[in-house]
Scaffold this active site. Structure first.
Site, PDB file in Angstrom:
ATOM      1  N   GLY A  29       0.791  -1.219   0.000  1.00 27.50           N
ATOM      2  CA  GLY A  29       0.000   0.000   0.000  1.00 27.50           C
ATOM      3  C   GLY A  29       0.823   1.268   0.000  1.00 27.50           C
ATOM      4  O   GLY A  29       0.433   2.275  -0.579  1.00 27.50           O
ATOM      5  N   GLY A  75      28.406 -35.078  -9.609  1.00 23.35           N
ATOM      6  CA  GLY A  75      27.197 -35.023  -8.798  1.00 23.35           C
ATOM      7  C   GLY A  75      25.978 -34.594  -9.585  1.00 23.35           C
ATOM      8  O   GLY A  75      24.846 -34.937  -9.230  1.00 23.35           O
ATOM      9  N   ALA A  76      26.192 -33.825 -10.654  1.00 22.71           N
ATOM     10  CA  ALA A  76      25.064 -33.381 -11.477  1.00 22.71           C
ATOM     11  C   ALA A  76      24.371 -34.568 -12.141  1.00 22.71           C
ATOM     12  O   ALA A  76      23.154 -34.530 -12.381  1.00 22.71           O
ATOM     13  CB  ALA A  76      25.542 -32.396 -12.529  1.00 22.71           C
TER      14      ALA A  76
END
Length: 521
Positions: free
Chosen positions: A204, A419-420
């Site tokens: 507001g 790790g991907a």
């Protein structure tokens, strides 16, 4: 909740609206003016007068005022800004004659700062709510009826164009926001919630603060730079798509809605498909370059495989190194996730991990099968990523794939390193079917980097690299160990996926009971 932003372009908008509405019949109470038919009930009822107007006349007057919104002058001002009114937007979004409005006569109860005067009161209190249908399927439009939407199991769509809280109401307006936020949370994962940002959407106080923004933040920034469509679809990732005008946004929203189930109790939608499920795609046999460092476009693979080449991409301009979106396979809605070799070689970073994780969790919440295309050389290194928490954010994507219980099909097109490889819906994360193309390389890292570590300081590096490639830079080590189910010819990928989706349609998998999981936020 999906968020879509509209980049405003007034050129041709109103003319476009006129053309569009010629094919859309008048929605119940959804036009600027409505003629209420005289029924036998109207003619026979006795209307008691409590003032100089009868009750019936007062009802008609209030209804007409509600349909006029803020009045004709404000409607024209809205059109001049290249924007539709709330009712015109609802009319364009929903099927003809399907909108049933609720709370048309609601008015605010604020009596401070002159708000009690009639000129500051409007029937409906500047909000249009109700239910309708999109291509015959039930949907609710907007927040005041979220409880009913959850009860009957139907999506909620919010068409937002507001300056924020009414300051004159004080804490009461804040309580209203909190009530909506609570319902957002309770409805999360129960029914789809979609927000279309069609104008200002701010707290507001922001409109008052913004002219003096420099004095508040010591920044020189425009309103568009701070929170415009481009900012939130390319930099922050708050919004998922941007469109030129109201009409384009609403028509795209109708298309997007067709991919979604009505609630978490419904299966993924299925429609008749004219694209053969056993169609071969010969172009895929040569789409991956022989040179492993050369880029190609993952979108070319996706478009070639899905029904009629139709792919509704989500967040196309944010974290472009991963592609997510909705398509159909043999008429069945599927979610698609794919690394994008054209951008950062398809490496996973903070933004792409979060983007992918949120999409996977949405699909899992609403029973949408997930197809994953993998070509990932690993996580993006660097201090910026480490300082930003790549380990924590990357774990979100792993977490999302691991906990998902919907059918999961994975295709390794080329690189699946480190790790991907684990993170991208691997067999180890309960992947149902995992394929590799002949060009796939499943390894801890690329051959050159591995050889430099293993054979550091030794001669014949080229010979060692060739040996490493022979042993690891191919799909056989993973296939021998059962980490991929099959090595397939790329041209058969669509056929294989369609067959697997048919088999997995009856999949039922339940995670261990818990109050809730503790995803690494």
């Amino acid at each position: 909740m999906a968020a879509i932003s509209v980049a405003r372009s007034s050129c041709g908008l109103i003319n476009g609206l006129k053309v569009s509405l010629r094919s859309v019949a008048r929605v119940k109470y959804g036009a600027v003016s409505v003629t209420v038919p005289q029924t036998s009930l109207h003619r026979s009822c006795r209307w008691y007068s409590v003032s100089h107007l009868s009750v019936k006349e007062r009802i008609d007057q209030k209804r007409e005022a509600a349909l006029q919104g803020g009045g004709q002058q404000r409607i024209e001002a809205q059109h001049k800004r290249g924007k539709l009114t709330a009712r015109e937007r609802v009319q364009l979004l929903l099927d003809p004659e399907s909108f049933v409005e609720t709370d048309m006569f609601v008015e605010h109860r604020c009596a401070d700062f002159g708000m009690e005067q009639d000129r500051n009161k409007f029937p409906g209190d500047s909000v249009v709510t109700g239910r309708g249908r999109i291509n015959g399927r039930l949907v609710y439009v907007f927040s005041q009826i979220m409880d009913q939407a959850m009860t009957v199991g139907a999506p909620v769509i919010g068409l937002n164009d507001s300056g924020g809280a009414r300051i004159q109401e004080g804490v009461e307006s804040l309580a209203g926001y909190a009530d909506i936020f609570l319902r957002n949370v309770m409805a999360s994962g129960v029914i789809p919630q979609i927000s279309l940002i069609m104008g200002p959407c701010a707290g507001g106080a922001v409109p008052e603060i913004f002219p003096n923004w420099h004095s508040v933040t010591n920044e020189d920034v425009t309103q568009e730079e701070l929170g415009g469509a481009k900012t939130h679809t390319t930099v922050s990732g708050v919004a998922h798509r941007a469109f030129e005008n109201d009409i384009e946004a609403l028509l795209n929203l109708r298309e997007f809605f067709n991919f979604l189930p009505l609630s978490n109790q419904d299966p993924a939608p299925i429609r008749e498909s004219h694209d053969s499920s056993d169609r071969l795609v010969p172009s895929l046999d040569n789409i991956v370059p022989l040179e492993s460092t050369k880029a190609y476009d993952m979108l070319d693979i996706i478009h070639a495989i899905v029904d009629e080449r139709e792919f509704f991409e989500i967040m196309p301009n944010y974290a472009k190194n991963i592609v997510v979106g909705f398509a159909r396979m043999n008429g069945r809605t599927v979610g698609i996730v794919g690394n994008q070799p054209k951008v950062a070689s398809g490496c996973l970073d903070i933004n792409s991990s979060v983007k992918g994780a949120r999409f996977v969790r949405f699909c899992d919440a609403f029973n949408i099968p997930i197809i994953t295309f993998v070509d990932v050389p690993g996580f993006l290194p660097g201090t910026a990523q480490e300082y930003g928490g790549i380990i924590r954010h990357g774990a979100k994507l792993l977490f999302a794939f691991a906990e998902a219980t919907v059918p999961k099909i994975t295709i390794i097109t080329r690189k699946a390193y480190g790790g991907a490889y684990d993170v991208m819906s691997s067999k180890h994360l309960r992947g149902d079917v995992n394929y590799a193309w002949p060009t796939a390389e499943v390894a801890v890292m690329g051959a050159k980097g591995a050889v430099q570590i293993i054979f550091r300081g030794k001669d014949n590096q080229a010979e060692a690299e060739a040996e490493y490639v022979e042993k690891f830079a191919n799909p056989f080590p993973a296939a021998v160990r059962g980490f991929v189910d099959d090595i397939i010819e790329p041209a058969t990928t669509r056929k294989k996926i369609c067959q697997d989706l048919e088999v997995l349609a009856s999949k039922k998998q339940v995670n261990p009971w818990k109050k809730h999981a503790n995803i690494p936020l």
